[in-house]
Enzyme design. Sequence first.
Site, PDB file in Angstrom:
ATOM      1  N   ASP A   1       0.839  -1.205   0.000  1.00 53.10           N
ATOM      2  CA  ASP A   1       0.000   0.000   0.000  1.00 53.10           C
ATOM      3  C   ASP A   1       0.875   1.256   0.000  1.00 53.10           C
ATOM      4  OD1 ASP A   1       0.890  -0.048   2.603  1.00 53.10           O
ATOM      5  OD2 ASP A   1      -1.089   0.218   3.523  1.00 53.10           O
ATOM      6  N   SER A   2       2.202   1.063   0.036  1.00 56.45           N
ATOM      7  CA  SER A   2       3.137   2.173  -0.214  1.00 56.45           C
ATOM      8  C   SER A   2       2.849   2.772  -1.593  1.00 56.45           C
ATOM      9  CB  SER A   2       4.589   1.682  -0.141  1.00 56.45           C
ATOM     10  OG  SER A   2       4.764   0.506  -0.890  1.00 56.45           O
TER      11      SER A   2
ATOM     12  N   ASP B   1      -1.157  -6.369  -0.422  1.00 53.70           N
ATOM     13  CA  ASP B   1      -1.170  -5.670   0.868  1.00 53.70           C
ATOM     14  C   ASP B   1      -2.579  -5.144   1.141  1.00 53.70           C
ATOM     15  OD1 ASP B   1       0.024  -4.756   3.138  1.00 53.70           O
ATOM     16  OD2 ASP B   1       1.106  -3.101   2.180  1.00 53.70           O
TER      17      ASP B   1
ATOM     18  N   LYS C   1      -1.036  -9.618   2.873  1.00 61.02           N
ATOM     19  CA  LYS C   1      -0.312  -9.144   4.054  1.00 61.02           C
ATOM     20  C   LYS C   1      -1.210  -8.146   4.781  1.00 61.02           C
ATOM     21  CE  LYS C   1       3.083  -5.851   3.865  1.00 61.02           C
ATOM     22  NZ  LYS C   1       2.535  -4.828   4.786  1.00 61.02           N
TER      23      LYS C   1
ATOM     24  N   GLU D   1      -1.351  -5.577   8.551  1.00 60.03           N
ATOM     25  CA  GLU D   1      -0.579  -5.026   9.667  1.00 60.03           C
ATOM     26  C   GLU D   1      -1.246  -5.332  11.014  1.00 60.03           C
ATOM     27  OE1 GLU D   1      -0.031  -0.811   9.006  1.00 60.03           O
ATOM     28  OE2 GLU D   1       0.874  -1.118   7.037  1.00 60.03           O
TER      29      GLU D   1
ATOM     30  N   GLU E   1       9.227  -4.296  10.526  1.00 53.90           N
ATOM     31  CA  GLU E   1       9.618  -2.990   9.990  1.00 53.90           C
ATOM     32  C   GLU E   1      10.118  -2.067  11.100  1.00 53.90           C
ATOM     33  OE1 GLU E   1       6.841  -1.125   7.318  1.00 53.90           O
ATOM     34  OE2 GLU E   1       7.971   0.751   7.295  1.00 53.90           O
TER      35      GLU E   1
END
Length: 304
Positions: A57-58, A96, A126, A128, A195
């Site tokens: 999602d960057s 993501d 993925k 978070e 991270e």
Amino acid sequence: MSTVSVFPIVSNRKKITTISLQQKKLRGEHISMLTAYDFPTAQVMDQAGVDAILVGDSLGMVVLGYESTLPVTMEEMLHHSRAVARGSKSALLVGDMPFMSYQVSVEEAVRNAGRFLQNGGMDCVKLEGGRDRLDVIRAIIRAGIPVMGHLGLTPQSVNQLGGYRTQGKTSQAAQRLLEDALLLQEAGCFSIVLEAVPARLAEYISTHINIPTIGIGAGSGCDGQVLVTHDLLGIFDRFTPKFVKKYAEFHVDMYKAFQEYIADVQSQQFPALEHSVSMEEGEWQEFLRNAQAVMGEQVPVALR
Ligand code: KIV
């Protein structure tokens, strides 16, 4: 049309799966992961032999120009996931899950995770978070979708974390991170991104859990590494985190190339003869005769 590559392509690569990553950890081989958001980039990194491609999602920050990853939507993620899937043959493809695609309810989370596989061409997802996300992680895995966890600096929680800062620096915070890693493993995650955590903590976690860890800003003791490709290539120049190693300066190279192009157009150096299509003389003369009949005595615009 056949394409000829000048690069030594990693040929006959078998499809990389979540099991392949586990086996790499057992063999002590390090896992490489990179982000991609489009077809040509995915194609090149797949041919170069990267193990996993993350449609991160960057995307929101390095491609779409948002200030953070928070505005990224499922539709945007799926659009770019499909492009990446078209470019990749062997790498494990990780989609993501964007902010608010898995936080509202377990049902919605499972449905959105499924869309990454059904409509996005991804192999797994993925997301978070640690202990607070276990119910969602378990439900997604029960639906047959492999999940990669993400601990430490979790950018979707930037407002809660008070900025993009290193996590797990106190013994208490480190303890919590270790517990979260164990919980994610227990819940069935096949791998965990760590991270922005201290290198010795990341190494400790990596050697005390069975599933592979993929580090970003977490030192060399992880089982693998990931970088945001636009940082690695030097395309994104808004800021570069300390942990990034730049392998190219594409922003500068692109700027120079665009400037050169503009100058060439202005000076008519481009297009040159080799960039133009010729026309057989007989055809041209016949065209001129016919054109004259159509145009009559009209004065060419250039001579007016
Ligand atoms: O979105 C992303 O690119 C990521 C990586 C930084 C791990 O989550």
